[in-house]
Scaffold this active site. Structure first.
Site, PDB file in Angstrom:
ATOM      1  N   ARG A  94       0.812  -1.210   0.000  1.00 49.16           N
ATOM      2  CA  ARG A  94       0.000   0.000   0.000  1.00 49.16           C
ATOM      3  C   ARG A  94       0.858   1.279   0.000  1.00 49.16           C
ATOM      4  NH1 ARG A  94      -3.470  -2.589   4.836  1.00 49.16           N
ATOM      5  NH2 ARG A  94      -1.553  -3.828   4.921  1.00 49.16           N
TER       6      ARG A  94
ATOM      7  N   THR B 194       2.807 -13.315   8.897  1.00 47.04           N
ATOM      8  CA  THR B 194       3.606 -12.933  10.067  1.00 47.04           C
ATOM      9  C   THR B 194       4.056 -14.137  10.904  1.00 47.04           C
ATOM     10  OG1 THR B 194       1.503 -12.486  11.187  1.00 47.04           O
ATOM     11  CG2 THR B 194       2.663 -10.583  10.306  1.00 47.04           C
TER      12      THR B 194
ATOM     13  N   ASN C 172       0.578   1.537   7.189  1.00 47.59           N
ATOM     14  CA  ASN C 172       0.420   0.719   5.983  1.00 47.59           C
ATOM     15  C   ASN C 172       0.402   1.544   4.704  1.00 47.59           C
ATOM     16  OD1 ASN C 172       0.212  -1.783   7.408  1.00 47.59           O
ATOM     17  ND2 ASN C 172      -1.818  -1.123   8.053  1.00 47.59           N
TER      18      ASN C 172
ATOM     19  N   TYR D 126      31.220  34.163   5.390  1.00 48.55           N
ATOM     20  CA  TYR D 126      31.472  32.727   5.388  1.00 48.55           C
ATOM     21  C   TYR D 126      32.717  32.471   6.235  1.00 48.55           C
ATOM     22  CZ  TYR D 126      33.150  28.147   4.387  1.00 48.55           C
ATOM     23  OH  TYR D 126      33.609  26.873   4.567  1.00 48.55           O
TER      24      TYR D 126
ATOM     25  N   ALA E 213      39.237  47.506   6.106  1.00 49.33           N
ATOM     26  CA  ALA E 213      38.123  47.022   5.268  1.00 49.33           C
ATOM     27  C   ALA E 213      38.606  46.752   3.850  1.00 49.33           C
ATOM     28  CB  ALA E 213      37.014  48.064   5.261  1.00 49.33           C
TER      29      ALA E 213
ATOM     30  N   ARG F 190      45.059  46.344  -0.036  1.00 51.73           N
ATOM     31  CA  ARG F 190      44.085  46.706  -1.080  1.00 51.73           C
ATOM     32  C   ARG F 190      44.741  47.773  -1.938  1.00 51.73           C
ATOM     33  NH1 ARG F 190      40.595  49.661   3.542  1.00 51.73           N
ATOM     34  NH2 ARG F 190      41.666  51.650   3.515  1.00 51.73           N
TER      35      ARG F 190
HETATM   36  C1  UD1 Z   1      -0.726  -7.095  11.487  1.00 51.02           C
HETATM   37  C2  UD1 Z   1      -1.492  -8.109  12.375  1.00 51.02           C
HETATM   38  C3  UD1 Z   1      -2.744  -7.412  12.914  1.00 51.02           C
HETATM   39  C4  UD1 Z   1      -2.335  -6.169  13.695  1.00 51.02           C
HETATM   40  C5  UD1 Z   1      -1.469  -5.236  12.849  1.00 51.02           C
HETATM   41  C6  UD1 Z   1      -0.878  -4.154  13.730  1.00 51.02           C
HETATM   42  C7  UD1 Z   1      -1.155 -10.395  11.577  1.00 51.02           C
HETATM   43  C8  UD1 Z   1      -1.706 -11.498  10.765  1.00 51.02           C
HETATM   44  N1  UD1 Z   1      -1.862  -9.261  11.596  1.00 51.02           N
HETATM   45  O1  UD1 Z   1      -1.573  -6.799  10.396  1.00 51.02           O
HETATM   46  O2  UD1 Z   1      -3.435  -8.287  13.772  1.00 51.02           O
HETATM   47  O3  UD1 Z   1      -3.498  -5.489  14.132  1.00 51.02           O
HETATM   48  O4  UD1 Z   1      -0.359  -5.948  12.253  1.00 51.02           O
HETATM   49  O5  UD1 Z   1      -0.216  -3.173  12.979  1.00 51.02           O
HETATM   50  O6  UD1 Z   1      -0.126 -10.577  12.196  1.00 51.02           O
HETATM   51  N2  UD1 Z   1       5.646  -9.220   7.500  1.00 51.02           N
HETATM   52  C9  UD1 Z   1       6.671 -10.099   7.226  1.00 51.02           C
HETATM   53  N3  UD1 Z   1       6.403 -11.213   6.511  1.00 51.02           N
HETATM   54  C10 UD1 Z   1       5.162 -11.516   6.066  1.00 51.02           C
HETATM   55  C11 UD1 Z   1       4.119 -10.612   6.339  1.00 51.02           C
HETATM   56  C12 UD1 Z   1       4.387  -9.473   7.070  1.00 51.02           C
HETATM   57  O7  UD1 Z   1       7.811  -9.880   7.624  1.00 51.02           O
HETATM   58  O8  UD1 Z   1       5.020 -12.559   5.407  1.00 51.02           O
HETATM   59  C13 UD1 Z   1       5.957  -7.986   8.258  1.00 51.02           C
HETATM   60  C14 UD1 Z   1       5.694  -6.721   7.454  1.00 51.02           C
HETATM   61  O9  UD1 Z   1       6.886  -6.329   6.786  1.00 51.02           O
HETATM   62  C15 UD1 Z   1       5.276  -5.727   8.513  1.00 51.02           C
HETATM   63  C16 UD1 Z   1       4.669  -6.589   9.598  1.00 51.02           C
HETATM   64  O10 UD1 Z   1       5.078  -7.916   9.362  1.00 51.02           O
HETATM   65  O11 UD1 Z   1       6.375  -5.012   9.069  1.00 51.02           O
HETATM   66  C17 UD1 Z   1       3.134  -6.522   9.604  1.00 51.02           C
HETATM   67  O12 UD1 Z   1       2.655  -6.898   8.332  1.00 51.02           O
HETATM   68  P1  UD1 Z   1       1.379  -6.206   7.693  1.00 51.02           P
HETATM   69  O13 UD1 Z   1       1.132  -6.859   6.389  1.00 51.02           O
HETATM   70  O14 UD1 Z   1       1.525  -4.743   7.732  1.00 51.02           O
HETATM   71  O15 UD1 Z   1       0.249  -6.700   8.725  1.00 51.02           O
HETATM   72  P2  UD1 Z   1      -1.125  -6.002   9.059  1.00 51.02           P
HETATM   73  O16 UD1 Z   1      -2.106  -6.346   8.013  1.00 51.02           O
HETATM   74  O17 UD1 Z   1      -0.926  -4.573   9.368  1.00 51.02           O
HETATM   75 CA    CA Z   2       0.824  -3.204   9.308  1.00 52.92          CA
END
Ligand code: UD1
Ligand code: CA
Length: 475
Positions: free
Chosen positions: A18, A88, A239, A379, A438, A455
């Site tokens: 996003r 995650t 996001n 300067y 000066a 000067r």
């Molecule tokens: C996540 C949580 C949500 C919470 C929110 C808080 C999950 C499933 N959801 O949602 O409950 O309310 O954060 O901000 O955990 N990332 C990885 N690998 C992946 C996916 C994500 O490293 O495969 C990292 C992303 O880079 C990011 C973070 O995890 O820094 C969160 O990922 P994002 O996709 O933003 O999760 P949300 O939909 O915001």
């Molecule tokens: Ca997030």
């Protein structure tokens, strides 16, 4: 409680679709610094717990992120590649081998990389709750007005946490829940490893959700806790670019509230002021509108900073200093100085007490002694100036040799008067009590108590104009 040893996992592999960016989301700046550096700082400055190792999950634009971390993070860290990014929960699993190889058994803080407003005090409270309640999973939650997009905390009839449901998977009634998952947890390792292994991607996004670990623990009869962050602003997740802008605003607002309520600082217009939480300001100082004070600044008491001022890097300002419409980076300003309007203090300056650095003066890597002035249009680079010296308007230190690309020093003693529009060609030393006339171009050292004039000598031609007029009329 004695210091608790922990490790931390930061989830930063996602693309951040996003954001519509080629840069990893966590490298976007919040109030002048990449999000991830704010998360790392919060983790590594816990008041009563020590992170012995950071595990960072990287994936999308991994090289950029790794390069940034190598250059900027001093805590021991390992980057674990997650490719493809399957959620995650899957992300945390990438650190499992590393944790087990290190034979780690203890408290594992897991945090999303896109919640950069988190404070070390909140993380400390999370770890302490986890330890005190002997939990296996502790989630940091908060109540928000608009929970759209966040995972919701589902509680049973006894208000005990039962699970977390993602926004996209929530039923209409679950969507009404205002308590959300911040994405920040404290887990007991290795107890949660079985839970992570058992996660299923049977949801809307076909991802392995870390959030499902809560339900796993509840079903396994393991203790689960939740800590509610009382200020929901500090756990905001980013996001999109509008949320990025909002995060900078909130971080500054929280800092300004602290400065004005706890530290006795007047911020005349919070809406146009940008102040990093790292900044310290003494009582009875006033920050005027449209002023940006970034991490590293230390300001004394009774100062007036702004309007339209930028302080960047390690800037130390004493007491009763006025900085008006100016830019200062990595410099020190003593008590009772006046800077600006429109001064530019670049890196490495030390300005002693009671000095005036006036309009259109640029200082670089220079030391100015007590009660000395550079009040207009100058300067001054690679220069040391003694006490009670006056640098006249339009003085230039010519410190750069274009051919050798090297810089040279100018030394000016005490009680010196440099006349207006002089050029001091470095390297050159001007001893104490000197007067430079000066318009001089000074290329040789000047001994103490002498007058230096360098000067063209003035010639007045008597009657020249009249003569010119008569010869022209004759033609
Ligand atoms: C996540 C949580 C949500 C919470 C929110 C808080 C999950 C499933 N959801 O949602 O409950 O309310 O954060 O901000 O955990 N990332 C990885 N690998 C992946 C996916 C994500 O490293 O495969 C990292 C992303 O880079 C990011 C973070 O995890 O820094 C969160 O990922 P994002 O996709 O933003 O999760 P949300 O939909 O915001
Ligand atoms: Ca997030």
């Amino acid at each position: 409680m004695s210091s608790i040893i922990c490790r931390a996992v930061i989830l930063a592999a996602g693309q951040g679709k996003r954001m519509k960016s080629s840069r990893p989301k966590v490298l976007h700046d919040v109030l002048g610094r990449p999000m991830i550096s704010r998360v790392v700082d919060a983790l590594t400055s816990l008041p009563n717990a020590k992170i012995e190792h950071l595990h960072i999950i990287v994936g999308h634009a991994r090289d950029q992120l790794q390069e940034y971390l190598d250059k900027n993070v001093s805590t021991a860290l390992t980057c674990h590649t997650q490719d493809p990014q399957l959620g995650t929960g899957h992300a945390v699993m990438q650190a499992a081998a590393g944790l087990n190889e290190a034979n780690f058994k203890g408290n594992l803080i897991v945090t999303v990389g896109d919640a950069p407003l988190i404070s070390s005090a909140t993380l400390q409270a999370l770890v302490e709750k986890h330890v005190n309640e002997k939990s296996v999973v502790t989630v940091l939650s908060t109540d928000v007005e608009n929970p759209t997009g966040y995972g919701r905390i589902v509680r049973d009839e006894r208000r005990k946490v039962k699970g977390i449901v993602e926004d996209k998977d929530a039923t209409p009634s679950q969507k009404q829940i205002s308590e959300i998952n911040t994405g920040i947890f404290c887990l007991s390792w290795p107890q949660v490893e079985d839970g992570l292994k058992s996660l299923k991607a049977d949801n809307q996004q076909k991802e392995y959700y870390l959030t499902d670990l809560v339900e796993w623990a509840v079903k396994a009869g393991l203790p689960v806790s939740a800590l509610k962050a009382y200020d929901c602003r500090s756990v905001m997740g980013i996001n999109s670019r509008p949320e990025l802008a909002k995060a900078s605003r909130l971080l500054s607002d929280m800092t300004i509230e602290r400065l004005s309520i706890e530290d006795g600082v007047t911020v005349v217009d919070p809406a146009s002021s940008w102040i990093d939480p790292d900044v310290k300001v003494g009582p009875d100082s006033t920050i005027l509108p449209n002023t940006h004070i970034l991490a590293g600044a230390r300001i004394g008491s009774g100062c007036v900073i702004g309007p339209n001022t930028v302080l960047k890097g390690k800037v130390e300002i004493g007491n009763n200093v006025h900085v008006n419409q100016s830019q200062i980076s990595d410099s020190k300003i003593g008590d009772n100085c006046k800077v600006g309007p429109f001064a530019h203090l670049r890196d490495g300056n030390i300005v002693s007490e009671n000095c005036k650095i006036g309009n259109f003066v640029e200082l670089k890597n220079s030391t100015i002694g007590i009660k000395s002035n550079c009040a207009h249009l100058s300067y001054i680079g690679d220069t040391t100036i003694g006490t009670r010296t006056n640098v006249g308007a339009g003085t230039i230190t010519a410190n750069y040799d274009h051919l050798t690309k090297s810089k040279a020093k100018t030394i000016i003693g005490d009680d010196v008067a440099i006349g207006s529009n002089s050029v001091l060609v470095a390297p050159v030393t001007i001893a104490n009590d000197v007067v430079v006339a000066a318009g001089s171009v000074i290329v040789e050292n000047v001994p103490a108590s002498s007058l230096a004039i360098a000067r063209g000598k003035q010639v007045n031609k008597d009657g020249w104009v009249e003569q010119k007029k008569t010869t022209s009329l004759k033609k």
